[in-house]
Scaffold this motif. Sequence first.
Motif, PDB file in Angstrom:
ATOM      1  N   LEU A  43       0.815  -1.595   0.020  1.00 33.04           N
ATOM      2  CA  LEU A  43       0.248   0.020  -0.132  1.00 33.04           C
ATOM      3  C   LEU A  43       1.234   1.512  -0.004  1.00 33.04           C
ATOM      4  CD1 LEU A  43      -2.781   1.545   0.240  1.00 33.04           C
ATOM      5  CD2 LEU A  43      -2.975   0.825   1.873  1.00 33.04           C
ATOM      6  N   ALA A  44       2.246   1.157   1.265  1.00 34.61           N
ATOM      7  CA  ALA A  44       2.689   2.331   0.731  1.00 34.61           C
ATOM      8  C   ALA A  44       3.635   2.675  -0.292  1.00 34.61           C
ATOM      9  CB  ALA A  44       4.131   2.262   1.772  1.00 34.61           C
ATOM     10  N   GLN A  45       4.072   1.665  -1.355  1.00 40.34           N
ATOM     11  CA  GLN A  45       4.316   1.744  -2.787  1.00 40.34           C
ATOM     12  C   GLN A  45       3.415   2.180  -3.918  1.00 40.34           C
ATOM     13  OE1 GLN A  45       6.132  -1.603  -3.369  1.00 40.34           O
ATOM     14  NE2 GLN A  45       7.261  -1.875  -1.873  1.00 40.34           N
ATOM     15  N   TYR A  46       1.933   1.778  -3.613  1.00 40.21           N
ATOM     16  CA  TYR A  46       0.645   2.438  -4.371  1.00 40.21           C
ATOM     17  C   TYR A  46       0.858   3.853  -4.107  1.00 40.21           C
ATOM     18  CZ  TYR A  46      -3.487   2.997  -6.521  1.00 40.21           C
ATOM     19  OH  TYR A  46      -4.313   3.652  -7.459  1.00 40.21           O
ATOM     20  N   LEU A  47       0.649   4.233  -2.906  1.00 36.79           N
ATOM     21  CA  LEU A  47       0.925   5.452  -2.702  1.00 36.79           C
ATOM     22  C   LEU A  47       1.603   6.359  -2.602  1.00 36.79           C
ATOM     23  CD1 LEU A  47      -1.057   4.668   1.113  1.00 36.79           C
ATOM     24  CD2 LEU A  47      -2.403   6.472  -0.724  1.00 36.79           C
ATOM     25  N   GLY A  48       2.791   5.628  -2.323  1.00 33.35           N
ATOM     26  CA  GLY A  48       3.751   6.406  -2.439  1.00 33.35           C
ATOM     27  C   GLY A  48       4.441   6.568  -4.451  1.00 33.35           C
ATOM     28  N   GLY A  49       4.031   5.923  -5.255  1.00 31.76           N
ATOM     29  CA  GLY A  49       4.505   5.886  -6.517  1.00 31.76           C
ATOM     30  C   GLY A  49       3.865   6.182  -7.510  1.00 31.76           C
ATOM     31  N   SER A  50       2.813   6.455  -7.241  1.00 31.60           N
ATOM     32  CA  SER A  50       1.708   7.212  -7.871  1.00 31.60           C
ATOM     33  C   SER A  50       2.050   8.226  -8.015  1.00 31.60           C
ATOM     34  CB  SER A  50       0.050   7.172  -7.455  1.00 31.60           C
ATOM     35  OG  SER A  50      -0.025   5.922  -7.152  1.00 31.60           O
ATOM     36  N   THR A  51       1.686   9.174  -9.212  1.00 32.35           N
ATOM     37  CA  THR A  51       1.989  10.892  -9.711  1.00 32.35           C
ATOM     38  C   THR A  51       1.994  11.643  -8.935  1.00 32.35           C
ATOM     39  OG1 THR A  51       0.777   9.720 -11.854  1.00 32.35           O
ATOM     40  CG2 THR A  51       0.791  12.680 -11.220  1.00 32.35           C
ATOM     41  N   VAL A  52       2.473  11.967  -8.425  1.00 30.87           N
ATOM     42  CA  VAL A  52       3.128  13.195  -7.707  1.00 30.87           C
ATOM     43  C   VAL A  52       2.612  14.834  -8.293  1.00 30.87           C
ATOM     44  CG1 VAL A  52       4.591  14.549  -6.338  1.00 30.87           C
ATOM     45  CG2 VAL A  52       4.762  12.311  -6.250  1.00 30.87           C
ATOM     46  N   LEU A  53       1.465  15.540  -7.695  1.00 28.13           N
ATOM     47  CA  LEU A  53       0.774  15.911  -8.558  1.00 28.13           C
ATOM     48  C   LEU A  53       1.544  17.747  -8.049  1.00 28.13           C
ATOM     49  CD1 LEU A  53      -2.908  16.602  -7.910  1.00 28.13           C
ATOM     50  CD2 LEU A  53      -0.903  15.856 -10.189  1.00 28.13           C
ATOM     51  N   MET A  54       1.998  18.102  -7.109  1.00 32.76           N
ATOM     52  CA  MET A  54       2.534  18.693  -5.879  1.00 32.76           C
ATOM     53  C   MET A  54       3.779  18.328  -4.869  1.00 32.76           C
ATOM     54  SD  MET A  54       2.616  21.176  -3.589  1.00 32.76           S
ATOM     55  CE  MET A  54       0.628  20.577  -2.540  1.00 32.76           C
ATOM     56  N   SER A  55       5.148  18.510  -4.784  1.00 30.90           N
ATOM     57  CA  SER A  55       6.011  18.382  -3.936  1.00 30.90           C
ATOM     58  C   SER A  55       6.227  19.648  -3.241  1.00 30.90           C
ATOM     59  CB  SER A  55       6.576  17.434  -4.226  1.00 30.90           C
ATOM     60  OG  SER A  55       7.542  17.321  -3.230  1.00 30.90           O
ATOM     61  N   ALA A  56       6.141  19.626  -1.363  1.00 32.60           N
ATOM     62  CA  ALA A  56       6.517  21.364  -1.067  1.00 32.60           C
ATOM     63  C   ALA A  56       7.413  20.664  -0.396  1.00 32.60           C
ATOM     64  CB  ALA A  56       5.575  21.718  -0.454  1.00 32.60           C
ATOM     65  N   ASP A  64       6.643  11.161  16.151  1.00 33.47           N
ATOM     66  CA  ASP A  64       8.458  11.836  16.782  1.00 33.47           C
ATOM     67  C   ASP A  64       9.148  12.940  16.212  1.00 33.47           C
ATOM     68  OD1 ASP A  64      10.799  10.597  17.244  1.00 33.47           O
ATOM     69  OD2 ASP A  64      11.268   8.779  16.715  1.00 33.47           O
ATOM     70  N   GLU A  65       9.015  13.653  16.907  1.00 34.75           N
ATOM     71  CA  GLU A  65       9.196  15.139  16.062  1.00 34.75           C
ATOM     72  C   GLU A  65      10.843  14.715  16.045  1.00 34.75           C
ATOM     73  OE1 GLU A  65       7.424  18.432  17.262  1.00 34.75           O
ATOM     74  OE2 GLU A  65       5.576  17.874  16.947  1.00 34.75           O
ATOM     75  N   ALA A  66      11.394  14.153  16.772  1.00 28.24           N
ATOM     76  CA  ALA A  66      12.616  13.811  16.622  1.00 28.24           C
ATOM     77  C   ALA A  66      13.621  13.947  15.742  1.00 28.24           C
ATOM     78  CB  ALA A  66      13.585  13.241  18.796  1.00 28.24           C
ATOM     79  N   LYS A  67      13.206  12.949  14.859  1.00 33.22           N
ATOM     80  CA  LYS A  67      13.031  11.932  13.609  1.00 33.22           C
ATOM     81  C   LYS A  67      13.770  13.674  12.938  1.00 33.22           C
ATOM     82  CE  LYS A  67      10.753   7.826  13.615  1.00 33.22           C
ATOM     83  NZ  LYS A  67       9.406   7.486  12.520  1.00 33.22           N
ATOM     84  N   GLY A  68      12.966  14.760  13.173  1.00 29.97           N
ATOM     85  CA  GLY A  68      13.200  16.189  12.055  1.00 29.97           C
ATOM     86  C   GLY A  68      12.542  15.633  11.468  1.00 29.97           C
ATOM     87  N   PRO A  69      12.347  16.764  10.035  1.00 30.70           N
ATOM     88  CA  PRO A  69      11.522  16.989   8.640  1.00 30.70           C
ATOM     89  C   PRO A  69      11.613  15.706   7.921  1.00 30.70           C
ATOM     90  CG  PRO A  69      13.690  18.225   8.671  1.00 30.70           C
ATOM     91  CD  PRO A  69      13.867  17.414   9.844  1.00 30.70           C
ATOM     92  N   VAL A  70      10.972  14.579   8.303  1.00 27.61           N
ATOM     93  CA  VAL A  70      11.075  13.129   7.041  1.00 27.61           C
ATOM     94  C   VAL A  70       9.844  13.098   6.653  1.00 27.61           C
ATOM     95  CG1 VAL A  70      12.746  12.463   8.617  1.00 27.61           C
ATOM     96  CG2 VAL A  70      10.752  11.980   8.647  1.00 27.61           C
ATOM     97  N   VAL A  71       8.895  13.370   6.616  1.00 33.64           N
ATOM     98  CA  VAL A  71       7.315  13.347   5.845  1.00 33.64           C
ATOM     99  C   VAL A  71       7.763  14.656   5.214  1.00 33.64           C
ATOM    100  CG1 VAL A  71       5.504  13.147   7.120  1.00 33.64           C
ATOM    101  CG2 VAL A  71       6.901  13.050   8.433  1.00 33.64           C
ATOM    102  N   PRO A  72       6.591  13.367   3.095  1.00 31.19           N
ATOM    103  CA  PRO A  72       6.717  14.390   2.524  1.00 31.19           C
ATOM    104  C   PRO A  72       5.558  15.069   1.936  1.00 31.19           C
ATOM    105  CG  PRO A  72       7.276  11.880   2.366  1.00 31.19           C
ATOM    106  CD  PRO A  72       7.203  12.388   3.648  1.00 31.19           C
ATOM    107  N   PHE A  73       5.800  16.184   2.113  1.00 34.18           N
ATOM    108  CA  PHE A  73       4.341  17.488   1.959  1.00 34.18           C
ATOM    109  C   PHE A  73       3.922  17.499   0.463  1.00 34.18           C
ATOM    110  CE2 PHE A  73       2.419  20.645   2.598  1.00 34.18           C
ATOM    111  CZ  PHE A  73       1.203  20.538   3.394  1.00 34.18           C
ATOM    112  N   GLY A  74       2.677  17.447   0.318  1.00 27.82           N
ATOM    113  CA  GLY A  74       2.722  17.371  -1.292  1.00 27.82           C
ATOM    114  C   GLY A  74       1.355  16.880  -1.690  1.00 27.82           C
TER     115      GLY A  74
END
Length: 134
Positions: A43-56, A64-74
């Motif tokens: 499911l993660a591959q489907y969600l992450g591999g489909s067309t990205v319309l916008m990436s920010a 877990d904020e100690a990880k820092g900015p690791v979450v893709p936003f778009g």
Amino acid sequence: MIEGIMRILPAFSEIETADADRFEQVSLRDSAGKLAESLRDPLAQYLGGSTVLMSAGNVADPLDEAKGPVVPFGFSTDGEWAWPTYWAYFVREYGTSVPSDFLMHAQSRGFTPVELDDDEARSAADRIQQLLEK
């Protein structure tokens, strides 16, 4: 050209955005750990591999904020559904559950990511914008 009704996965209430009020909101904390382990990677591959319309860029992981900015936003889409791009990260990292109708949709496609051509991506982006303006 892909046509029809566009559906949008909800946004997570723990991730603040300027236009959060335009999206259905669900709690990431309440959804984490509810997806079967065997479904996480496909499911993660489907969600992450489909067309990205916008990436920010990336934002901090609210669980877990100690990880820092690791979450893709778009924003991503397969032409029928659209979702905040971070869904792939949370599905893989935390086993975050998705709505059952989206899971059935991805399963029906064999969890094969969808890459839209330029015209299909523009059409999808226009349909998403129309939904968000309602």
